[in-house]
Design a protein around this motif. Structure first.
Motif, PDB file in Angstrom:
ATOM      1  N   VAL A 116      10.674   8.777  -2.630  1.00  0.00           N
ATOM      2  CA  VAL A 116       9.799   7.616  -2.169  1.00  0.00           C
ATOM      3  C   VAL A 116       8.616   6.793  -3.212  1.00  0.00           C
ATOM      4  O   VAL A 116       9.556   5.292  -3.337  1.00  0.00           O
ATOM      5  N   ASP A 117       8.025   7.713  -3.986  1.00  0.00           N
ATOM      6  CA  ASP A 117       8.011   6.587  -5.418  1.00  0.00           C
ATOM      7  C   ASP A 117       8.884   5.528  -6.458  1.00  0.00           C
ATOM      8  O   ASP A 117       8.784   4.325  -6.786  1.00  0.00           O
ATOM      9  N   ARG A 118      10.217   7.056  -6.048  1.00  0.00           N
ATOM     10  CA  ARG A 118      11.583   6.029  -7.116  1.00  0.00           C
ATOM     11  C   ARG A 118      11.596   4.650  -6.292  1.00  0.00           C
ATOM     12  O   ARG A 118      12.170   3.757  -7.324  1.00  0.00           O
ATOM     13  N   LYS A 119      11.675   5.138  -5.161  1.00  0.00           N
ATOM     14  CA  LYS A 119      12.010   3.935  -4.304  1.00  0.00           C
ATOM     15  C   LYS A 119      11.272   2.282  -5.080  1.00  0.00           C
ATOM     16  O   LYS A 119      11.796   0.974  -5.136  1.00  0.00           O
ATOM     17  N   ILE A 120      10.572   2.869  -4.475  1.00  0.00           N
ATOM     18  CA  ILE A 120       9.059   1.818  -4.517  1.00  0.00           C
ATOM     19  C   ILE A 120       9.403   0.996  -6.229  1.00  0.00           C
ATOM     20  O   ILE A 120       9.640   0.027  -6.337  1.00  0.00           O
ATOM     21  N   ALA A 121       9.038   1.869  -7.185  1.00  0.00           N
ATOM     22  CA  ALA A 121       9.116   2.104  -7.960  1.00  0.00           C
ATOM     23  C   ALA A 121      10.356   1.462  -9.272  1.00  0.00           C
ATOM     24  O   ALA A 121      10.604  -0.241  -9.834  1.00  0.00           O
ATOM     25  N   TYR A 122      11.481   1.414  -8.270  1.00  0.00           N
ATOM     26  CA  TYR A 122      13.117   0.664  -8.692  1.00  0.00           C
ATOM     27  C   TYR A 122      12.239  -0.826  -7.972  1.00  0.00           C
ATOM     28  O   TYR A 122      12.984  -1.822  -8.569  1.00  0.00           O
ATOM     29  N   LEU A 123      12.009  -0.760  -6.488  1.00  0.00           N
ATOM     30  CA  LEU A 123      12.284  -2.565  -6.070  1.00  0.00           C
ATOM     31  C   LEU A 123      11.205  -2.883  -7.013  1.00  0.00           C
ATOM     32  O   LEU A 123      11.756  -4.788  -6.740  1.00  0.00           O
ATOM     33  N   SER A 124      10.166  -2.776  -7.487  1.00  0.00           N
ATOM     34  CA  SER A 124       8.821  -3.219  -7.906  1.00  0.00           C
ATOM     35  C   SER A 124       9.593  -3.548  -9.565  1.00  0.00           C
ATOM     36  O   SER A 124       9.588  -5.039  -9.692  1.00  0.00           O
ATOM     37  N   ASP A 125      10.470  -2.341 -10.330  1.00  0.00           N
ATOM     38  CA  ASP A 125      10.404  -2.924 -11.334  1.00  0.00           C
ATOM     39  C   ASP A 125      11.895  -4.524 -11.397  1.00  0.00           C
ATOM     40  O   ASP A 125      12.476  -4.891 -11.494  1.00  0.00           O
ATOM     41  N   LEU A 126      12.465  -4.215  -9.734  1.00  0.00           N
ATOM     42  CA  LEU A 126      13.556  -5.352  -9.260  1.00  0.00           C
ATOM     43  C   LEU A 126      13.499  -6.655  -9.251  1.00  0.00           C
ATOM     44  O   LEU A 126      13.405  -7.535  -9.632  1.00  0.00           O
ATOM     45  N   ARG A 127      12.058  -6.468  -8.570  1.00  0.00           N
ATOM     46  CA  ARG A 127      11.183  -7.824  -8.557  1.00  0.00           C
ATOM     47  C   ARG A 127      11.013  -8.071  -9.953  1.00  0.00           C
ATOM     48  O   ARG A 127      11.086  -9.175  -9.641  1.00  0.00           O
ATOM     49  N   SER A 128      10.227  -7.546 -10.899  1.00  0.00           N
ATOM     50  CA  SER A 128      10.455  -8.725 -11.913  1.00  0.00           C
ATOM     51  C   SER A 128      11.226  -8.875 -12.603  1.00  0.00           C
ATOM     52  O   SER A 128      11.157  -9.708 -13.387  1.00  0.00           O
ATOM     53  N   TYR A 129      12.413  -8.299 -12.418  1.00  0.00           N
ATOM     54  CA  TYR A 129      13.653  -7.839 -12.823  1.00  0.00           C
ATOM     55  C   TYR A 129      14.273  -9.255 -12.604  1.00  0.00           C
ATOM     56  O   TYR A 129      14.513 -10.546 -13.374  1.00  0.00           O
ATOM     57  N   LEU A 130      13.823  -9.988 -11.030  1.00  0.00           N
ATOM     58  CA  LEU A 130      14.976 -10.956 -10.699  1.00  0.00           C
ATOM     59  C   LEU A 130      14.021 -12.485 -11.207  1.00  0.00           C
ATOM     60  O   LEU A 130      14.644 -13.671 -11.422  1.00  0.00           O
ATOM     61  N   GLN A 131      12.308 -11.743 -11.685  1.00  0.00           N
ATOM     62  CA  GLN A 131      11.340 -13.524 -11.991  1.00  0.00           C
ATOM     63  C   GLN A 131      11.396 -13.656 -13.033  1.00  0.00           C
ATOM     64  O   GLN A 131      11.309 -14.532 -13.103  1.00  0.00           O
ATOM     65  N   LYS A 132      11.999 -12.815 -14.037  1.00  0.00           N
ATOM     66  CA  LYS A 132      11.560 -13.064 -15.473  1.00  0.00           C
ATOM     67  C   LYS A 132      13.088 -12.968 -16.374  1.00  0.00           C
ATOM     68  O   LYS A 132      13.119 -13.853 -17.282  1.00  0.00           O
ATOM     69  N   SER A 133      13.880 -12.248 -16.214  1.00  0.00           N
ATOM     70  CA  SER A 133      15.180 -11.890 -16.883  1.00  0.00           C
ATOM     71  C   SER A 133      16.452 -12.783 -15.906  1.00  0.00           C
ATOM     72  O   SER A 133      16.651 -13.549 -15.339  1.00  0.00           O
TER      73      SER A 133
ATOM     74  N   TYR B 131       5.888   2.534   4.900  1.00  0.00           N
ATOM     75  CA  TYR B 131       5.086   3.542   5.562  1.00  0.00           C
ATOM     76  C   TYR B 131       5.626   4.479   5.218  1.00  0.00           C
ATOM     77  O   TYR B 131       4.633   5.689   6.173  1.00  0.00           O
ATOM     78  N   ASP B 132       7.040   4.991   5.384  1.00  0.00           N
ATOM     79  CA  ASP B 132       7.453   6.086   4.840  1.00  0.00           C
ATOM     80  C   ASP B 132       6.102   7.350   3.583  1.00  0.00           C
ATOM     81  O   ASP B 132       5.689   8.223   3.985  1.00  0.00           O
ATOM     82  N   ARG B 133       5.555   6.712   3.018  1.00  0.00           N
ATOM     83  CA  ARG B 133       4.889   7.041   1.620  1.00  0.00           C
ATOM     84  C   ARG B 133       3.323   7.461   2.725  1.00  0.00           C
ATOM     85  O   ARG B 133       2.911   9.162   2.484  1.00  0.00           O
ATOM     86  N   ASN B 134       3.055   7.286   3.662  1.00  0.00           N
ATOM     87  CA  ASN B 134       1.761   6.922   4.411  1.00  0.00           C
ATOM     88  C   ASN B 134       1.667   7.980   5.174  1.00  0.00           C
ATOM     89  O   ASN B 134       0.841   9.438   5.301  1.00  0.00           O
ATOM     90  N   MET B 135       3.131   8.219   5.984  1.00  0.00           N
ATOM     91  CA  MET B 135       3.546   9.323   6.277  1.00  0.00           C
ATOM     92  C   MET B 135       3.333  10.860   5.693  1.00  0.00           C
ATOM     93  O   MET B 135       2.663  12.050   6.251  1.00  0.00           O
ATOM     94  N   ILE B 136       4.103  10.907   4.238  1.00  0.00           N
ATOM     95  CA  ILE B 136       4.212  11.575   2.647  1.00  0.00           C
ATOM     96  C   ILE B 136       2.026  12.499   3.636  1.00  0.00           C
ATOM     97  O   ILE B 136       2.073  14.013   2.683  1.00  0.00           O
TER      98      ILE B 136
ATOM     99  N   ALA C 120      -0.434  12.032   4.438  1.00  0.00           N
ATOM    100  CA  ALA C 120      -0.943  12.584   5.790  1.00  0.00           C
ATOM    101  C   ALA C 120      -0.791  14.095   5.633  1.00  0.00           C
ATOM    102  O   ALA C 120      -1.693  14.632   5.990  1.00  0.00           O
ATOM    103  N   LYS C 121       0.436  14.143   5.732  1.00  0.00           N
ATOM    104  CA  LYS C 121       0.940  15.709   5.925  1.00  0.00           C
ATOM    105  C   LYS C 121       0.218  16.367   4.798  1.00  0.00           C
ATOM    106  O   LYS C 121       0.159  17.751   4.351  1.00  0.00           O
ATOM    107  N   MET C 122       0.303  15.841   3.420  1.00  0.00           N
ATOM    108  CA  MET C 122       0.307  16.763   2.267  1.00  0.00           C
ATOM    109  C   MET C 122      -1.631  16.379   2.199  1.00  0.00           C
ATOM    110  O   MET C 122      -2.039  17.903   1.755  1.00  0.00           O
ATOM    111  N   ASN C 123      -2.234  15.784   2.534  1.00  0.00           N
ATOM    112  CA  ASN C 123      -3.811  16.266   2.979  1.00  0.00           C
ATOM    113  C   ASN C 123      -3.589  16.969   3.746  1.00  0.00           C
ATOM    114  O   ASN C 123      -5.274  17.543   3.200  1.00  0.00           O
TER     115      ASN C 123
END
Length: 822
Positions: A342-359, A432-437, A439-442
């Motif tokens: 999930v973190d890799r997905k979030i990182a990719y989407l964040s990087d993609l958003r930044s790339y779209l706005q600057k590159s 949402y999926d990350r928050n569920m994960i 909670a289980k990890m805690n």
């Protein structure tokens, strides 16, 4: 008002004398033969001096090819460059500057290989026993022939004539030019094959392509051309799309060397295939690069975890520690793997958003599937963005259309806007999926905290190691799949027929067309010349012309003489020409008898202008009368241009002039000839006042004396078309013969004759048509070769001119020129 009756000849084109025109053409047959020979000779010389031009072609198919190893079981989801290359896009690429620059540079087509032919310098690329390896950094002598002669199997000679002490050189590394100093005169230097030539104006190496010995003694030339001009030349490559199959394209190229054409066509298609395949694999290439960067970081993390485990287990009983908490550790590892994805997905989407706005360049961005994002909206739009960005980058240096780039920018901006919306939607779901994960990890971590501290620490370190190892294995699997898919990719552009020299292919010069043009020009040029002569000269060609122009009868038709002098009847009495004059004699005798003329008969001969055969006819008519044992005398009354004496080998010292001025009596001026019964009275010295002498009383006395002595008196008078002497002398003539010569007498002169006859100035007149040839092979003539030279000018017909002879207006002139009386 214009009298339309005077233009009636324009309404009847049948008045054009086609028969006369054809006879005129026949008379100039030598012109046509000479013109055709010249035209065909020129066409032949042009053809052999023109270098042959050939056309070679190659056929390709442009169709989207699916990867046979890419199936639904493959974990990576790729869109191969969006939509496949369109045919028009490929056609534009073929003609682009950047594409042709690459092909010209790879083939080194800026170097000419030349050999001296019989008529021109021949391009012998592909047929020379060597090739040149230039040093692109250093200068090469620019646009000048460099002679290369093989002295032996291992040596060659370079020969360059330098006219100036300063010559240009070109550096192909950046296509710049500079000047270097050289010694004026011829540069000659020998080098060893394979040796590097390094002089200020030449830096290269010559390598062989054929066996030694086959080229010894041969001389070749090379020339370094301008790179940009060479590229511009090959940008003229032609492309045509099959009408029945829109994905089939034929590439064709014209030139003088088939080897060069074949090499260029195949190289340009191969470059298209490589470019298209590279573009098609761009997604996979980006993914592999992205995975490689992640693997480098994860390997470092794995090494660090290994060291940490070693340090932790050195002073502890690992078996006792592992017995507790194993169940919790496995649960937590599974949750951490889910969290990492999930973190890799979030990182990719964040990087993609930044790339779209600057590159502004998205061509190297990795596929969303590498981060585990399987949303088709994001995958498709990212693929489209990469494809558009690559296309725009490729055309940045080849296309100068601002409208095209605006279209690219608008499409890219629209996709960016859609992607930003897709990112926001996907981000909410992933959070949402990350928050569920979490909670289980805690919950699991709460259970682990109840374990001993050493066990908790060991489980933490081991869990980090296992997590990193599983992530590395996952990425290695993805990288392996991407590499397999990339290696098995197939280009959308395929050869159907490679360019190949199978003989033929010549498209020029079109020698057949040249010969056809030569034939028509060889006919038309003299035809127009004859046409112009026909109307300009307006000469009488046959008896039909005479019949159309006058009602005066034709008494005889005389052929062309074949003797060196004018005594044709005397020298060849049995010839057809002699029979012609005998026929004229019979006609004259009939006329005299019909007019009941007794005693001496007087015959006057005149013509329009000089050169029509008046004297020739006078001599031979007199000869036929003399040969019938009738006493004849020829009186030379052409006082301005005497000539009758030459044919009888007598002198012109005394003659008619001496008698008329009272210097000599009749007996003194009469001269005998070698022809029995024929005497001659020449004209004598040229007087200053010939017209006045001929109208004096002495002329009456001369005619009286002659009529008492001779049976026939032949008066050779001046041309009636030039002077009025013949008109004054017509009073002494019983019959007048008007001489006309084929292809010589002008039709306009007949009008003068008609007017004089109508006014009664010339009576009892008949026409003799002289110099006639049935096939109209005119031009042998009589050898007169002179103008009349009276000094009065040629019209309006000198002293014999009357006002009514001259046309009154343009209409009369046109009527006189074109109307023919039947």
């Amino acid at each position: 008002m214009l009298d339309t009756n005077n233009l009636s000849f324009l309404e009847n084109k049948s008045n054009f004398d086609f028969k006369g025109f054809l006879l005129k053409i026949a008379s100039y047959w030598k012109w046509f033969i000479a013109s055709l020979l010249i035209a065909f000779t020129i066409a032949y010389q042009v053809n052999i001096r023109k270098e042959k031009v050939y056309s070679m072609d190659a056929t390709i198919a442009i169709k989207e090819q699916n990867n046979p190893l890419f199936t639904t079981n493959t974990s990576l989801v790729f869109n191969w460059g969006g939509t496949s290359d369109q045919v028009q896009s490929v056609a534009a690429s073929i003609k682009s500057r950047s594409h042709n620059e690459f092909v010209v540079d790879s083939l080194q087509f800026y170097i000419d290989y030349i050999r001296k032919g019989e008529y021109y310098m021949q391009d012998v690329y592909g047929r020379v026993p060597f090739f040149i390896v230039p040093d692109k950094v250093k200068g090469q002598l620019f646009d000048k022939l460099i002679g290369i002669k093989f002295i032996s199997a291992t040596q060659y000679e370079v020969r360059i004539p330098f006219e100036d002490s300063n010559v240009p050189v070109v550096h192909y590394i950046d296509n710049t030019k500079s000047d270097v100093n050289v010694a004026s005169g011829e540069y000659v230097q020998r080098f060893t094959i394979g040796q590097k030539v390094s002089v200020p104006f030449l830096n290269l190496k010559l390598e062989l392509t054929k066996e030694p010995g086959t080229y010894i003694g041969n001389e070749y030339f090379i020339r370094f051309r301008d790179f940009d001009r060479t590229v511009s030349k090959y940008r003229g490559i032609q492309t045509s799309i099959d009408k029945n199959a829109g994905s089939i394209m034929t590439l064709s190229l014209d030139g003088t060397n088939k080897h060069r054409l074949v090499a260029y066509l195949n190289a340009t298609v191969q470059k298209l295939i490589d470019n298209q395949l590279e573009r098609k694999n761009q997604f996979a290439t980006n993914t592999i690069h992205f995975i490689d960067s992640i693997l480098r970081d994860r390997n470092k993390m794995l090494k660090s975890s290994e060291d940490e485990i070693k340090n932790f287990t050195q002073k502890r009983n690992i078996f006792e520690i592992e017995q507790g908490g194993g169940q919790f550790s496995a649960q937590l590892l599974d949750l951490e793997l889910q969290k990492d994805a999930v973190d890799r997905k979030i990182a990719y989407l964040s990087d993609l958003r930044s790339y779209l706005q600057k590159s502004v360049d998205f061509s190297k961005y990795p596929a969303p599937s590498v981060a585990g994002i399987d949303d088709p909206n994001i995958s498709v739009n990212v693929a489209k963005l990469i494809d558009l960005s690559r296309q725009r980058s490729e055309r940045a240096y080849t296309v100068k259309s601002a409208k095209l780039f605006d279209n690219f920018d608008n499409q890219i901006q629209a996709i960016k806007n859609v992607l930003l919306e897709n990112i926001s939607t996907a981000r909410n779901s992933i959070n949402y999926d990350r928050n569920m994960i979490l909670a289980k990890m805690n919950s699991v971590q709460g259970d682990i905290k109840k374990l001993p501290e050493d066990t908790q620490e060991y489980l933490r370190i081991r869990r980090g190691y296992d997590l990193t190892e599983k992530i590395i294995n996952t990425f290695l699997e993805k990288r392996h799949e991407a590499a397999i898919v990339k290696a098995s990719a197939i280009s959308d552009i395929q050869f159907l027929d490679k360019a190949k020299d199978i003989g033929g292919g010549q498209i020029g010069p079109n020698t057949g067309v040249n010969y056809v043009m030569a034939f028509f020009l060889g006919i038309l040029v003299p035809l127009f010349g004859v046409f112009a002569i026909f109307f300009i000269e307006n000469a009488i060609l046959n008896t039909d012309d005479i019949v159309k122009l006058t009602k005066i009868p034709i008494i005889g038709v005389v052929g062309v003489k074949h003797t060196t002098n004018n005594l044709a009847v005397f020298e060849k009495p049995k010839s057809a020409l002699a029979e012609t004059f005998r026929a004229i004699r019979s006609s004259l005798q009939f006329m005299y008898k019909n007019k009941q003329i007794e005693g001496a008969k007087t015959l006057m001969l005149t013509s329009s202008i000089s050169g029509e055969g008046k004297t020739f006819c006078s001599i031979n008519i007199a000869t036929v009368f003399a040969m019938s044992e009738k006493k004849c005398v020829i009186v030379g009354l052409d006082l301005r241009k005497p000539k009758i004496f030459d044919d009888f080998n007598i002198k012109n010292d005394i003659g008619v002039v001496n008698y008329l001025i009272g210097q000599k009596n009749i007996d003194e001026v009469i001269q005998s000839t070698h022809i029995p019964y024929l005497d001659v009275i020449t004209s004598g010295p040229i007087p200053p006042n010939p017209s006045e002498l001929l109208i004096g009383e002495s002329m009456d006395n001369l005619m009286k004396d002659l009529t008492s002595r001779y049976d026939y008196i032949i008066l050779d008078t001046p041309p009636v078309g030039l002077v009025a002497d013949a008109v004054e002398l017509s009073q002494y003539a019983d019959v007048t013969l008007y001489i006309m010569r084929q292809n010589y007498t002008k039709k306009d002169m007949v009008t003068v004759l008609n007017n004089r006859h109508k006014r009664g100035e010339l009576s009892n007149i008949s026409i003799v048509f002289n110099g006639y040839q049935n096939k109209a092979k005119y031009g042998s003539g009589y050898g007169y070769g002179y103008g009349y030279g009276y000094g009065y000018g040629y019209g309006p017909y000198s002293q014999g001119y009357h006002e009514e002879d001259e046309p009154k207006n343009l209409i009369d002139k046109l009527r006189r020129k074109f109307t023919r009386r039947s």
